[in-house]
Design an enzyme around this catalytic site. Structure first.
Site, PDB file in Angstrom:
ATOM      1  CG  HIS A   1      -1.927  -0.980   1.377  1.00  0.00           C
ATOM      2  ND1 HIS A   1      -2.077  -1.767   2.494  1.00  0.00           N
ATOM      3  CD2 HIS A   1      -2.907  -1.367   0.526  1.00  0.00           C
ATOM      4  CE1 HIS A   1      -3.102  -2.586   2.327  1.00  0.00           C
ATOM      5  NE2 HIS A   1      -3.627  -2.371   1.133  1.00  0.00           N
TER       6      HIS A   1
ATOM      7  CE  LYS B   1     -12.845  -7.059   4.305  1.00  0.00           C
ATOM      8  NZ  LYS B   1     -12.258  -6.300   3.197  1.00  0.00           N
TER       9      LYS B   1
ATOM     10  NE  ARG C   1      -2.862  -7.445  -4.684  1.00  0.00           N
ATOM     11  CZ  ARG C   1      -3.694  -7.709  -3.700  1.00  0.00           C
ATOM     12  NH1 ARG C   1      -3.234  -7.897  -2.492  1.00  0.00           N
ATOM     13  NH2 ARG C   1      -4.989  -7.823  -3.904  1.00  0.00           N
TER      14      ARG C   1
ATOM     15  CB  SER D   1      -4.332  -6.516   4.578  1.00  0.00           C
ATOM     16  OG  SER D   1      -3.890  -5.267   4.138  1.00  0.00           O
TER      17      SER D   1
HETATM   18  O1  PNS Z   1      -8.899  -2.775   0.438  1.00  0.00           O
HETATM   19  P1  PNS Z   1     -10.185  -3.223  -0.228  1.00  0.00           P
HETATM   20  O2  PNS Z   1     -11.114  -3.835   0.807  1.00  0.00           O
HETATM   21  O3  PNS Z   1      -9.945  -4.110  -1.422  1.00  0.00           O
HETATM   22  O4  PNS Z   1     -10.891  -1.882  -0.780  1.00  0.00           O
HETATM   23  C1  PNS Z   1     -12.118  -1.948  -1.473  1.00  0.00           C
HETATM   24  C2  PNS Z   1     -12.743  -0.539  -1.606  1.00  0.00           C
HETATM   25  C3  PNS Z   1     -12.839   0.158  -0.269  1.00  0.00           C
HETATM   26  C4  PNS Z   1     -11.902   0.290  -2.536  1.00  0.00           C
HETATM   27  C5  PNS Z   1     -14.156  -0.750  -2.240  1.00  0.00           C
HETATM   28  O5  PNS Z   1     -14.818  -1.761  -1.546  1.00  0.00           O
HETATM   29  C6  PNS Z   1     -15.013   0.510  -2.209  1.00  0.00           C
HETATM   30  O6  PNS Z   1     -14.768   1.433  -2.941  1.00  0.00           O
HETATM   31  N1  PNS Z   1     -16.021   0.501  -1.299  1.00  0.00           N
HETATM   32  C7  PNS Z   1     -16.909   1.626  -1.094  1.00  0.00           C
HETATM   33  C8  PNS Z   1     -18.334   1.285  -1.521  1.00  0.00           C
HETATM   34  C9  PNS Z   1     -18.549   1.543  -2.996  1.00  0.00           C
HETATM   35  O7  PNS Z   1     -18.346   2.633  -3.513  1.00  0.00           O
HETATM   36  N2  PNS Z   1     -18.963   0.472  -3.707  1.00  0.00           N
HETATM   37  C10 PNS Z   1     -19.198   0.490  -5.126  1.00  0.00           C
HETATM   38  C11 PNS Z   1     -17.906   0.252  -5.892  1.00  0.00           C
HETATM   39  S1  PNS Z   1     -18.179   0.313  -7.634  1.00  0.00           S
END
Ligand code: PNS
Length: 159
Positions: free
Chosen positions: A17, A41, A90, A127
């Site tokens: 990150h 979560k 990645r 993570s």
């Molecule tokens: O570290 P992660 O858990 O892979 O991050 C995922 C994240 C936070 C980037 C994604 O889940 C997100 O943007 N969540 C916010 C809710 C949202 O906007 N959902 C629609 C996405 S198209």
């Protein structure tokens, strides 16, 4: 003023990150690292703890700010004058889901997503793997910042 966001769960922040955040900080005026508040979560660290660790490990960058958000990322972007999302890729396995989210975010609010290929040193890093390996006594030093390593060991010792 080009302000971008690096969103994620950061449970906890890894060196992968940090690699993306630091490179984004070199390209844009301001980088907001946005920690998702996800009540459903199960996480190892609370949002406050994750924000603390991120704040500590990014304090050397004058143009990186740590925030938290819930709800839609596009709404957070609109409220904070953010025009683009920066994400690390990645491997090919990341691509399908990331592309879907990128296209949806563009469809929802014309928010652009810019993908950065991760440093190959961290292409296997996540993570979840860090937590699993640390939980069973594996060595994750060098994969997370030292302060995260200390907090990880302390948290796992409590369990
Ligand atoms: O570290 P992660 O858990 O892979 O991050 C995922 C994240 C936070 C980037 C994604 O889940 C997100 O943007 N969540 C916010 C809710 C949202 O906007 N959902 C629609 C996405 S198209």
């Amino acid at each position: 003023m080009q302000r971008v966001v690096c969103p994620g769960s950061f449970d906890p922040v890894t060196n992968g990150h940090l690699d993306i955040v630091s490179r984004a900080a070199g390209l844009y005026d301001e980088v907001i690292v946005a920690v998702l508040i996800n009540v459903t979560k199960h996480s190892l660290f609370s949002v406050d703890e994750r924000v603390d660790m991120l704040t500590e490990v990014t304090k050397g960058y004058g143009n990186v700010r740590i925030e938290r958000f819930h709800g839609l990322l596009v709404d957070f972007c609109a409220a904070n004058g953010i025009t683009a999302v920066v994400k690390g890729l990645r491997a090919v396995s990341d691509f399908e889901y990331e592309m879907q989210m990128a296209q949806m975010n563009y469809r929802l609010a014309k928010i652009e997503t810019l993908f950065m290929t991760t440093n190959p040193l961290f292409s296997f890093l996540s993570s979840s793997l860090v937590k699993e390996i640390a939980k069973y006594g594996g060595d994750v030093s060098g994969l997370v910042p030292d302060i995260v390593l200390d907090r990880l060991h302390a948290r796992l010792a409590e369990e």
